[in-house]
Every structure is written in structure tokens, then in C-alpha cells.
Write a protein that holds these residues in place. Sequence first.
Motif, PDB file in Angstrom:
ATOM      1  N   PHE A  67       0.842  -1.197   0.000  1.00 56.68           N
ATOM      2  CA  PHE A  67       0.000   0.000   0.000  1.00 56.68           C
ATOM      3  C   PHE A  67       0.880   1.250   0.000  1.00 56.68           C
ATOM      4  CE2 PHE A  67      -2.754   3.270   1.758  1.00 56.68           C
ATOM      5  CZ  PHE A  67      -3.996   3.005   1.192  1.00 56.68           C
ATOM      6  N   THR A  68       1.922   1.228   0.810  1.00 56.29           N
ATOM      7  CA  THR A  68       2.832   2.366   0.887  1.00 56.29           C
ATOM      8  C   THR A  68       3.574   2.568  -0.430  1.00 56.29           C
ATOM      9  OG1 THR A  68       3.114   2.089   3.274  1.00 56.29           O
ATOM     10  CG2 THR A  68       4.808   3.339   2.126  1.00 56.29           C
ATOM     11  N   LYS A  69       4.001   1.473  -1.054  1.00 53.37           N
ATOM     12  CA  LYS A  69       4.806   1.575  -2.270  1.00 53.37           C
ATOM     13  C   LYS A  69       3.963   1.721  -3.530  1.00 53.37           C
ATOM     14  CE  LYS A  69       8.684  -0.408  -2.860  1.00 53.37           C
ATOM     15  NZ  LYS A  69       9.793  -1.367  -3.086  1.00 53.37           N
ATOM     16  N   ALA A  70       2.651   1.817  -3.390  1.00 50.73           N
ATOM     17  CA  ALA A  70       1.772   1.910  -4.563  1.00 50.73           C
ATOM     18  C   ALA A  70       2.045   3.156  -5.396  1.00 50.73           C
ATOM     19  CB  ALA A  70       0.309   1.883  -4.125  1.00 50.73           C
ATOM     20  N   ILE A  71       2.621   4.198  -4.775  1.00 50.72           N
ATOM     21  CA  ILE A  71       2.873   5.441  -5.516  1.00 50.72           C
ATOM     22  C   ILE A  71       4.356   5.624  -5.811  1.00 50.72           C
ATOM     23  CG2 ILE A  71       0.834   6.507  -4.468  1.00 50.72           C
ATOM     24  CD1 ILE A  71       2.822   8.199  -2.758  1.00 50.72           C
ATOM     25  N   TYR A  72       5.131   4.576  -5.635  1.00 58.73           N
ATOM     26  CA  TYR A  72       6.585   4.646  -5.812  1.00 58.73           C
ATOM     27  C   TYR A  72       6.923   5.154  -7.211  1.00 58.73           C
ATOM     28  CZ  TYR A  72      11.460   3.100  -5.229  1.00 58.73           C
ATOM     29  OH  TYR A  72      12.822   3.054  -5.117  1.00 58.73           O
ATOM     30  N   GLY A  73       7.566   6.308  -7.294  1.00 61.59           N
ATOM     31  CA  GLY A  73       7.951   6.893  -8.570  1.00 61.59           C
ATOM     32  C   GLY A  73       6.782   7.362  -9.408  1.00 61.59           C
ATOM     33  N   ASP A  74       5.598   7.448  -8.816  1.00 64.83           N
ATOM     34  CA  ASP A  74       4.382   7.798  -9.555  1.00 64.83           C
ATOM     35  C   ASP A  74       3.531   8.717  -8.694  1.00 64.83           C
ATOM     36  OD1 ASP A  74       2.353   7.811 -11.477  1.00 64.83           O
ATOM     37  OD2 ASP A  74       1.431   5.983 -10.706  1.00 64.83           O
ATOM     38  N   TRP A  75       4.006   9.932  -8.483  1.00 59.89           N
ATOM     39  CA  TRP A  75       3.343  10.867  -7.580  1.00 59.89           C
ATOM     40  C   TRP A  75       2.225  11.606  -8.305  1.00 59.89           C
ATOM     41  CZ3 TRP A  75       8.636  13.540  -6.284  1.00 59.89           C
ATOM     42  CH2 TRP A  75       9.515  12.580  -5.763  1.00 59.89           C
ATOM     43  N   GLY A  76       1.217  11.988  -7.538  1.00 59.56           N
ATOM     44  CA  GLY A  76       0.135  12.791  -8.093  1.00 59.56           C
ATOM     45  C   GLY A  76      -0.804  12.016  -8.987  1.00 59.56           C
ATOM     46  N   ASN A  77      -0.902  10.725  -8.791  1.00 58.39           N
ATOM     47  CA  ASN A  77      -1.755   9.887  -9.627  1.00 58.39           C
ATOM     48  C   ASN A  77      -2.763   9.139  -8.753  1.00 58.39           C
ATOM     49  OD1 ASN A  77      -2.898   8.269 -11.601  1.00 58.39           O
ATOM     50  ND2 ASN A  77      -1.132   6.942 -11.815  1.00 58.39           N
ATOM     51  N   LYS A  78      -2.337   8.026  -8.157  1.00 57.14           N
ATOM     52  CA  LYS A  78      -3.263   7.219  -7.351  1.00 57.14           C
ATOM     53  C   LYS A  78      -3.759   7.981  -6.128  1.00 57.14           C
ATOM     54  CE  LYS A  78      -1.253   2.760  -8.731  1.00 57.14           C
ATOM     55  NZ  LYS A  78      -0.036   3.216  -9.430  1.00 57.14           N
ATOM     56  N   GLU A  79      -2.881   8.801  -5.541  1.00 58.70           N
ATOM     57  CA  GLU A  79      -3.308   9.560  -4.357  1.00 58.70           C
ATOM     58  C   GLU A  79      -4.423  10.535  -4.718  1.00 58.70           C
ATOM     59  OE1 GLU A  79      -0.386   9.837  -6.089  1.00 58.70           O
ATOM     60  OE2 GLU A  79       0.967  10.881  -4.740  1.00 58.70           O
ATOM     61  N   VAL A  80      -4.301  11.159  -5.888  1.00 64.68           N
ATOM     62  CA  VAL A  80      -5.332  12.096  -6.337  1.00 64.68           C
ATOM     63  C   VAL A  80      -6.654  11.357  -6.558  1.00 64.68           C
ATOM     64  CG1 VAL A  80      -6.000  13.674  -8.191  1.00 64.68           C
ATOM     65  CG2 VAL A  80      -3.652  13.704  -7.315  1.00 64.68           C
ATOM     66  N   LEU A  81      -6.577  10.176  -7.173  1.00 62.22           N
ATOM     67  CA  LEU A  81      -7.790   9.372  -7.362  1.00 62.22           C
ATOM     68  C   LEU A  81      -8.435   9.036  -6.019  1.00 62.22           C
ATOM     69  CD1 LEU A  81      -6.571   6.868 -10.116  1.00 62.22           C
ATOM     70  CD2 LEU A  81      -8.039   8.866 -10.421  1.00 62.22           C
TER      71      LEU A  81
END
Length: 206
Positions: A67-81
Amino acid sequence: GAVVSNLLFLPPGSTDAKKLPTVFFIHGGPVAQDSYGFDLSRQMLAAAGYAVCAVNYRGSSGRGLSFTKAIYGDWGNKEVLDIFGAVDELIRQGVADPDRLAIAGWSYGGILTNYCITADPKRFKAAVSGAGSSLQLTMFGTDQYIKQYENELGYPWDNPEKYLKLSYPFMKANMIKTPTLFMVGEKDFNVPAAGSEQMYQALKVL
């Protein structure tokens, strides 16, 4: 399909809350979490009559490494969703007034505020971005996250496209319509003042 937990703070006595002005107060980190403890900022906003939602978006801690690594190197995507999902759910429940929504946060919460007001320029009526940044290319060498940049994004000279992709709030600043207050500590080495100043100047010249 992600399952994301949230905490909702309501004004005193509002057990049957309907269409309240709602602030999405986003935690920093991103490896952190909002938990069942006293939170002065959110309680103050709730006491002033706002519903306040704390979103434990993907990238937060407390829900396992994946869950923590879900945004690894991919900021502003899944968190925004995840944040937008919380917005939609509170509107669906009738708690949040869709015409009176605000977003705020500090550090990575400020970074996410910048992402959210760019991803959907009309969703929020106001925003407060505290100690955030958007032009991530310029953060390399000015803050304390050199190892994180190396591990997640590589070096700017090897991967400039990646840095610019993650910098979309600055690169698309002309799309932002939300009135936004940028705040930062002058000597903040964690997220230096330049990150907030750049966004302020981008919106100011527009």
C-alpha cells in the motif's frame, strides 16, 4: 477498486450532517497516516462549522508495504484518485456540499493539494498549500530527499521526462482556477520555500 480509509470530523452536534462546507485536510509524508487521536487543526476547522475529511491515500503507512509503495515513482496519480474518491463518496452520502469544497495540506499534503487543483481545476472553491512543491526538477539538491529522488526517479540528467511528468501542477499552472494560499517556512529545509514561491509566482503572473 482500491480500499482507502478516511476519518471524518464533524461540527459539534451535527449527528445528521447534510451538505456541509467540507475541507479535505491531507496529511504529509506521504509515509504517514491519520489515526484516531486528537488533531488540533482539524478539530478547529470542525468547531468553525466545517466537515473535515482526512484521507489515508495510497502511499500512507499502516496498511502494509505494498500500500505504501503503490505510488513509488508515480506521484500525483493514485493519491489524487483516492482523494477525489473520498470527495465523491461524501457528496454521495449527502455530507459534503459539492459547491463548498476546499482542500489543504502541509508538506506532501501541500504537494497533493497542488496536484488536486490541477487535476480538476473546478472541483474546489479554495485551497491552502503549505510547504509544497511542484517543479520537482528544481528540488534535486535543494532539499533533504536526494536518496529518494535517486531511488524513485533516477537522476534528472538521465530521466528529465520523468521529473517533468511529476511536475504537472507547475507545467499546467495555467489550468488552475482554484483560489490558493501558498504558505511556507522561510528556512524550511525539508520542503524549501522555493517550491511554494514557484507556484505562487506562476499563479500570480497568470
